[in-house]
Design an enzyme around this catalytic site. Sequence first.
Site: not given
Length: 475
Positions: A172, A244, A278, A377
């Site tokens: 996906k 992750e 990231c 973040e």
Amino acid sequence: MPVQNNLIGGTWLGSSDTLLSINPSDTNDVVGEFAVASATQVRDAIAAARAALPTWAATTTQMRSDLLHNIGSELLARKEELGDLLAREEGKTRAEAMGEVTRAAQIFRFFAGETVRYGGEKLPSVRPGIEVQNTRHPVGVVGIITPWNFPIAIPAWKIAPALAFGNTVVFKPSERTPALGWALADIIARTAAPKGVFNLVMGAGPVGDAILDGVDAVSFTGSVATGRHVARRAVERMIPVQAEMGGKNPLVVLDDADLTTAVNCAVDGAFFQTGQRCTASSRLIVCEGIHDRFVDAVSERIRALVIDHALKAGTQCGPVVDQRQLDQDLRYIDIGKREGATPKVLGELLTRDTPGFYLSPTLFVDTTNDMRINREEIFGPVASVIRVKDYDEALSVANDTEFGLSAGICTTSMKHARHFQTNVQSGLAMINLPTAGLDYHVPFGGTKASSYGPREQGRYAVEFYTISKTSYIEI
Ligand code: ADP
């Protein structure tokens, strides 16, 4: 424009629900319309992958290697066309996008090699008359759920090892970048993967959730919140999981750093690809002796960055991926100001020839590590400078975070570089290099809330995508 469908058991199937992908450089440009898989279709995809598993697991390694090699070849041959599509859909520049497609091809080629190279081991038993063998076997039907910021490289580094080691896949892509996921599925389907070996189901969170219900292992990349959810669901079902997630990556700049190197690392690490990596350097931890020179030089460089349509020649940074991400970036810029950080360079919405999500870089100074802009973040072109006294304080601030993906240091001191390499709490340590920018043949992953489960990429991928079996044989 025809709706692009899901691939289930070797057949392209539509559904009653669709989603649109919009070009962030030009919101009048619809990149494509994609079928959203229903819960039944996700179940069918998992069933098809399960039915295909025994035959696929028993194919020769040469056959699997050839298939992966051919996928890599088609990606390379079409890197300009797919790079344009990627830049159009995700908003990174054409050069960055072509680099990403090339990277995806290299990953498929790498795992084409690994397919014929991996194996087990034969060991002497501690008892007489017995031989011990440790062999590796496919983990089964692997669910692969990916984000939007590397819409072909991240799928590649999960799908390639999954197929290499005899697993079947239900994939996906992010609902924000389905075009690249679809293009990759189309290549895999045409590269003669037997029916059901590789399945594509598009859509948002509920489609991902439905995948978690039936697969034998799940590999995920995305936000911390979703990663925690995926890991929790996987643990409930006791299936292997690899997640992750985010980072709040520090770049430490010591007084003895080469200023040009440090500025290059900061500008590249924090602002290239619109800060949407990231591994982006979002905390610039700078010693006081070099602080002012560094801040002035970085400010000058980022004020001059060319921010424009991703496909326009000369663009150095494309737009933010979509309205939701833009809202998040603006919210954090506001939070930073309210927390007392000084915007040395303040990001502004930019008007260009086409309507898009154009935001110029923000550099905050006078920040402290406890501010939200230094703990959460942001995932945009926003970085903060934290002034510190010396190396010891810099290391302590670098490690004072919930995350641990990538960490960099700029210094000419071997002693500090080596100490940092050993003592920084992260999965990736960069010495005089940006925190972002990786090779494909070595392990990738972090510590703390950045990663959960075995490392991805390179030879280490075999740990997640196979199960080890130990056999005892009378001889
Ligand atoms: P981002 O904000 O970067 O899009 P997300 O974590 O929301 O990060 O998304 C990463 C991937 O996880 C996407 O493919 C998304 O559709 C998927 N996803 C979102 N919610 C869920 C969920 N509840 N279960 C499984 N997958 C999900």
